[in-house]
Design an enzyme around this catalytic site. Structure first.
Site, PDB file in Angstrom:
ATOM      1  N   LYS A 192       0.845  -1.201   0.000  1.00 30.83           N
ATOM      2  CA  LYS A 192       0.000   0.000   0.000  1.00 30.83           C
ATOM      3  C   LYS A 192       0.882   1.253   0.000  1.00 30.83           C
ATOM      4  CE  LYS A 192      -1.779   2.810   2.929  1.00 30.83           C
ATOM      5  NZ  LYS A 192      -1.804   4.031   2.089  1.00 30.83           N
ATOM      6  N   GLU A 195      -1.494   7.455  -0.311  1.00 30.89           N
ATOM      7  CA  GLU A 195      -2.565   7.871  -1.230  1.00 30.89           C
ATOM      8  C   GLU A 195      -2.120   9.055  -2.101  1.00 30.89           C
ATOM      9  OE1 GLU A 195      -2.666   7.844   2.021  1.00 30.89           O
ATOM     10  OE2 GLU A 195      -2.935   9.902   2.736  1.00 30.89           O
ATOM     11  N   GLY A 245       7.272   5.361   7.708  1.00 29.17           N
ATOM     12  CA  GLY A 245       6.391   6.510   7.854  1.00 29.17           C
ATOM     13  C   GLY A 245       6.653   7.197   9.176  1.00 29.17           C
ATOM     14  N   GLY A 250       3.639   4.552  13.126  1.00 30.39           N
ATOM     15  CA  GLY A 250       4.426   3.342  13.408  1.00 30.39           C
ATOM     16  C   GLY A 250       4.032   2.712  14.733  1.00 30.39           C
ATOM     17  N   GLU A 267      10.522   1.756   9.963  1.00 33.67           N
ATOM     18  CA  GLU A 267      11.499   2.813   9.628  1.00 33.67           C
ATOM     19  C   GLU A 267      10.765   4.132   9.838  1.00 33.67           C
ATOM     20  OE1 GLU A 267      14.606   2.425   8.834  1.00 33.67           O
ATOM     21  OE2 GLU A 267      14.581   0.255   8.602  1.00 33.67           O
ATOM     22  N   CYS A 301      13.512  11.535   6.092  1.00 35.06           N
ATOM     23  CA  CYS A 301      13.769  10.983   7.424  1.00 35.06           C
ATOM     24  C   CYS A 301      15.209  11.244   7.833  1.00 35.06           C
ATOM     25  CB  CYS A 301      13.486   9.489   7.428  1.00 35.06           C
ATOM     26  SG  CYS A 301      14.458   8.589   6.215  1.00 35.06           S
ATOM     27  N   GLU A 401      10.585  16.490  14.213  1.00 35.43           N
ATOM     28  CA  GLU A 401      10.814  16.540  12.767  1.00 35.43           C
ATOM     29  C   GLU A 401      10.045  17.716  12.199  1.00 35.43           C
ATOM     30  OE1 GLU A 401       9.353  12.792  11.173  1.00 35.43           O
ATOM     31  OE2 GLU A 401      11.282  12.564  10.200  1.00 35.43           O
TER      32      GLU A 401
HETATM   33  P1  NAD Z   1       2.568   8.493   7.542  1.00 35.49           P
HETATM   34  O1  NAD Z   1       2.940   7.775   8.776  1.00 35.49           O
HETATM   35  O2  NAD Z   1       1.522   9.529   7.624  1.00 35.49           O
HETATM   36  O3  NAD Z   1       2.083   7.471   6.409  1.00 35.49           O
HETATM   37  C1  NAD Z   1       2.895   6.408   5.929  1.00 35.49           C
HETATM   38  C2  NAD Z   1       2.021   5.342   5.306  1.00 35.49           C
HETATM   39  O4  NAD Z   1       1.209   4.760   6.325  1.00 35.49           O
HETATM   40  C3  NAD Z   1       1.056   5.864   4.243  1.00 35.49           C
HETATM   41  O5  NAD Z   1       0.938   4.900   3.212  1.00 35.49           O
HETATM   42  C4  NAD Z   1      -0.252   5.972   5.020  1.00 35.49           C
HETATM   43  O6  NAD Z   1      -1.395   5.908   4.192  1.00 35.49           O
HETATM   44  C5  NAD Z   1      -0.149   4.760   5.928  1.00 35.49           C
HETATM   45  N1  NAD Z   1      -0.980   4.798   7.130  1.00 35.49           N
HETATM   46  C6  NAD Z   1      -1.444   5.879   7.800  1.00 35.49           C
HETATM   47  N2  NAD Z   1      -2.180   5.486   8.865  1.00 35.49           N
HETATM   48  C7  NAD Z   1      -2.178   4.130   8.881  1.00 35.49           C
HETATM   49  C8  NAD Z   1      -2.759   3.136   9.726  1.00 35.49           C
HETATM   50  N3  NAD Z   1      -3.498   3.470  10.778  1.00 35.49           N
HETATM   51  N4  NAD Z   1      -2.548   1.838   9.446  1.00 35.49           N
HETATM   52  C9  NAD Z   1      -1.779   1.476   8.383  1.00 35.49           C
HETATM   53  N5  NAD Z   1      -1.230   2.372   7.536  1.00 35.49           N
HETATM   54  C10 NAD Z   1      -1.408   3.687   7.779  1.00 35.49           C
HETATM   55  O7  NAD Z   1       3.957   9.087   6.971  1.00 35.49           O
HETATM   56  P2  NAD Z   1       4.167  10.039   5.743  1.00 35.49           P
HETATM   57  O8  NAD Z   1       3.674  11.393   6.132  1.00 35.49           O
HETATM   58  O9  NAD Z   1       3.659   9.406   4.491  1.00 35.49           O
HETATM   59  O10 NAD Z   1       5.778  10.054   5.647  1.00 35.49           O
HETATM   60  C11 NAD Z   1       6.562  10.889   6.389  1.00 35.49           C
HETATM   61  C12 NAD Z   1       7.154  10.172   7.590  1.00 35.49           C
HETATM   62  O11 NAD Z   1       7.887   9.030   7.156  1.00 35.49           O
HETATM   63  C13 NAD Z   1       8.175  11.011   8.339  1.00 35.49           C
HETATM   64  O12 NAD Z   1       7.970  10.891   9.723  1.00 35.49           O
HETATM   65  C14 NAD Z   1       9.510  10.396   7.930  1.00 35.49           C
HETATM   66  O13 NAD Z   1      10.555  10.600   8.845  1.00 35.49           O
HETATM   67  C15 NAD Z   1       9.157   8.977   7.794  1.00 35.49           C
HETATM   68  N6  NAD Z   1      10.147   8.297   6.939  1.00 35.49           N
HETATM   69  C16 NAD Z   1      11.047   7.440   7.511  1.00 35.49           C
HETATM   70  C17 NAD Z   1      12.024   6.823   6.729  1.00 35.49           C
HETATM   71  C18 NAD Z   1      13.026   5.877   7.333  1.00 35.49           C
HETATM   72  O14 NAD Z   1      13.615   5.104   6.572  1.00 35.49           O
HETATM   73  N7  NAD Z   1      13.255   5.882   8.636  1.00 35.49           N
HETATM   74  C19 NAD Z   1      12.065   7.071   5.367  1.00 35.49           C
HETATM   75  C20 NAD Z   1      11.132   7.947   4.810  1.00 35.49           C
HETATM   76  C21 NAD Z   1      10.165   8.536   5.611  1.00 35.49           C
END
Ligand code: NAD
Length: 508
Positions: A192, A195, A245, A250, A267, A301, A401
Site C-alpha cells: 500500500k 494515497e 512513515g 508506526g 522505519e 527521514c 521533525e
Molecule cells: P505516515 O505515517 O503519515 O504514512 C505512511 C504510510 O502509512 C502511508 O501509506 C499511510 O497511508 C499509511 N498509514 C497511515 N495510517 C495508517 C494506519 N493506521 N494503518 C496502516 N497504515 C497507515 O507518513 P508520511 O507522512 O507518508 O511520511 C513521512 C514520515 O515518514 C516522516 O515521519 C519520515 O521521517 C518517515 N520516513 C522514515 C524513513 C526511514 O527510513 N526511517 C524514510 C522515509 C520517511
C-alpha cells in the site's frame, strides 16, 4: 548581496490526461469494490496529475487472500533461488527502461525535482539487482559438533505474507528498499503506497507482470492508511508488516499488529545531527550541511535538520551555509536546473511555518528565510531555505521533525557536550561527525545513539550497507544482507544418525 536562487515555471506542458491507477489483485487490475477514486494534484503546479482507485477493507481482504494463496501454492516461496533472482534482475532492467515515465509521475505527485526522481528510479534498479544476488547466496548454518550421532541444521525460510506500507516522500525508493528483499526471501506481499503518491507503485505492478512474476505474489491496494492499512496490520493471514512513515503511525501499527503477534519492521522519523568540530574542513562541512537540510525539501527521514557546531566556528560555518543556501536552486521541479522543489501539501507548509514562528517566539533568530516562497508562474506551495540560530535543546524545532527546508543551529564546547546534545533525542536514525582527527571521529561515532553515523560526509548510502534506526526511529533493518534476513524465519532441524538413542522408557 545575492538573493535566493529561484527557478520560475519551466513552461513544460503537463500531461493532458491524469495517470490512472487501479488495484492489482491476484494478477488482475481492479477498480475499488466501492467504485471510489482519489485525485492527486501536483504540489508544485496545482494541476490534476493522477486518479487512483480508493480502496477499503474489501479490497485489502481480497489482496491479502490472494497473497496467502500464492504463498501456500509454493509457486514463489518454493521456487529456486536462481529463478527468483532471474525475475528480480528482469524487473531491474525494466525499471531502467522506464525511468523517464516513472520519474515524471513521481515528480508530479511528490513535487521533487525531476533530476532527483530520475536518480531515485534508476538507483532503485540497483537495489533490485542487489536483492537478486542475495536470493542465491543467503543460507543457514550446520552444526557438526553435537556428537557422532547428531547433526543440527538451521534453515532459513520465507516468513510468509508481508504487508508493505510506504510513505510519500520517497515512494519508489522506499518500496525498493523493501519489496525486492521480501521477494528474494520467497515471501508474497500486499503493498500500500501513500494515497498521495501511488503511481510509481502501480507502474511497478505492470513491470512485475512483464517480468514474469506469478499472479498473486505481489498485490497492490491503493487508498488511505486507516481504510486499507488497518486490515493489512491486523489480518490473521498476514505474517509480517514492514512500514516506513511517521513515528506516530508506526506506534499505532505496532499496537495493531501485536494482537496477532506479527513481526513488525519500522522505519520512522529522525532529528539527525551533524556535529562539527573546530578542526573540520569547513567548506566541505558547509556544503554537506546545505545538502543535508534542503535535499527533498527537507521532507526526508535523514534530513540533517540540526547542526551542533563548536562555538568557536559557529559564526564562520553559519555564514558559509547562509551563502551557499542562496545558490541552491528552488523552484519548478520540472526544470532540470532545480535542486529543491515543492512542499507536499499546503497543510504541511503551514506546519513547517508554525515551527519557525514558535522558535522565534521562544528567542531563536532567523539567519535566512523563514516563510513561504513565491515561484513565478506556479500555483503550488514552496518554502524558503531557512536557517534558525540560537536554538536551544528544549525548543520543539530542535527536537521534532520539521520536515521542511529548515536548519536549526545549536552549539557545543566539549566532546561530552556534543554527545549529550546528540543523544538528547527521542529519535536515533542517523548522525554525522566532521573533524580531521580520526580519534575525534571514532569516539563520536561509537558514542552516538544512531543507526548510521557518517564521518566527513552525509547521506551516502549503498545497497550493501544496512539502514535503520534506534530508539523511536524504528526497529529492524533494511537493505544489505540484514535487509533480507528481516523477511526470513529460521527453523532448526535436529537429526539423529542411526538408531543410537537410549530408550526413555525403562520396563520395570
Ligand atoms: P505516515 O505515517 O503519515 O504514512 C505512511 C504510510 O502509512 C502511508 O501509506 C499511510 O497511508 C499509511 N498509514 C497511515 N495510517 C495508517 C494506519 N493506521 N494503518 C496502516 N497504515 C497507515 O507518513 P508520511 O507522512 O507518508 O511520511 C513521512 C514520515 O515518514 C516522516 O515521519 C519520515 O521521517 C518517515 N520516513 C522514515 C524513513 C526511514 O527510513 N526511517 C524514510 C522515509 C520517511
Amino acid at each position: 548581496m545575492t538573493l535566493l536562487t529561484i527557478v520560475p515555471a519551466a513552461g513544460v506542458a503537463l500531461p493532458v490526461e491524469p495517470f490512472v491507477g487501479r488495484h492489482l489483485i491476484a494478477g488482475a487490475w481492479r477498480d475499488s469494490a466501492s467504485g471510489e477514486t482519489y485525485e492527486r494534484t501536483s504540489p508544485a503546479h496545482g494541476a490534476l496529475v493522477s486518479r487512483s482507485a480508493l480502496g477499503a477493507e474489501a479490497d485489502a481482504e481480497a489482496a491479502i487472500l490472494a497473497a496467502r494463496a500464492a504463498f501456500a501454492s509454493g509457486v514463489w516461496s518454493r521456487a529456486l533461488g536462481k529463478d527468483r533472482a532471474a525475475v528480480l534482475l528482469k524487473v531491474a532492467d525494466l525499471i531502467e527502461a522506464n525511468v523517464e515515465r516513472m520519474a515524471l509521475i513521481e515528480t508530479l505527485e511528490s513535487g521533487k525535482p525531476i533530476t532527483q526522481s530520475r536518480g531515485e528510479v534508476s538507483g532503485a534498479a540497483d537495489l533490485w539487482r542487489y536483492a537478486a544476488a542475495l536470493a542465491r547466496t543467503r543460507h543457514g548454518e550446520s552444526h557438526n559438533t553435537l556428537g557422532d550421532d547428531m547433526l543440527g541444521v538451521v534453515v532459513k525460510e520465507p516468513i510468509g505474507v508481508v504487508s508493505v506500507i510506504t510513505p510519500w516522500n520517497f515512494p519508489f525508493w522506499i518500496l525498493s528498499q523493501k519489496l525486492p528483499f521480501a521477494l528474494a526471501a520467497g515471501c508474497t506481499a500486499v503493498v500500500k503506497p501513500s494515497e498521495m503518491t501511488p503511481s510509481t507503485t502501480v507502474i511497478l505492478g505492470e513491470l512485475l507482470i512483464e517480468a514474469g512474476l506469478p499472479a498473486g505474489v505481489v498485490n497492490i491496494v491503493l487508498g488511505y492508511g486507516p481504510a486499507v492499512g488497518s486490515l493489512m496490520t491486523t489480518h490473521a493471514a498476514v505474517d509480517m508488516v514492514t512500514f516506513t512513515g511517521s513515528t506516530m503511525v508506526g506506534k499505532a501499527i505496532a499496537g495493531a499488529a501485536s494482537k496477532t503477534l506479527k513481526k513488525v519492521a519500522l522505519e520512522l522519523g529522525g532529528k539527525n545531527p551533524q556535529v562539527i568540530f573546530p578542526d573540520a574542513d569547513l567548506d566541505s562541512a558547509a556544503d554537506a550541511v546545505t545538502f543535508g537540510v534542503y535535499f527533498n525539501t527537507g521532507q526526508c527521514c535523514n534530513s540533517g535538520s540540526r547542526i551542533i557546531v563548536h562555538e568557536d566556528i559557529a559564526d564562520a560555518l553559519v555564514e558559509k551555509v547562509v551563502d551557499l543556501s542562496k545558490h541552491v536552486a528552488f523552484g519548478d521541479p520540472l526544470d532540470p536546473r532545480t535542486q529543491v522543489g515543492a512542499i507536499i501539501t499546503s497543510q504541511h507548509q503551514g506546519k513547517i511555518d508554525d515551527y519557525v514562528r514558535a522558535a522565534v517566539k521562544a528567542g531563536a533568530e532567523i539567519a535566512l528565510g523563514g516563510g513561504p516562497l513565491l515561484v513565478p508562474g506556479l500555483d503550488g506551495q514552496f518554502y524558503q531555505p531557512t536557517i534558525v540560530r540560537g536554538v536551544t535543546p528544549e525548543m520543539a524545532i530542535a527536537r521534532e521533525e520539521v520536515f521542511g527546508p529548515v536548519l536549526s543551529v545549536l552549539t557545543f564546547r566539549t566532546m561530552d557536550e556534543a554527545v549529550a546534545l546528540t543523544n538528547d533525542a527521542t529519535y536515533g536514525l542517523s548522525a554525522g561527525v566532521w573533524s580531521e582527527n580520526v580519534h575525534t571521529c571514532l569516539e563520536f561515532s561509537r558514542r552516538a545513539e544512531a543507526g548510521t553515523v557518517w564521518t566527513n560526509t552525509w547521506m551516502d548510502g549503498f545497497p550493501e550497507l544496512t539502514f535503520g534506526g534506534v530508539k523511536q526511529s524504528g526497529q529492524g533493518r533494511e537493505i544489505g544482507s540484514y535487509g533480507l534476513d528481516e523477511f526470513l524465519e529460521v527453523k532448526t532441524l535436529v537429526m539423529r544418525i542411526g538408531r543410537t538413542r537410549a530408550p526413555w522408557v525403562k520396563k520395570l
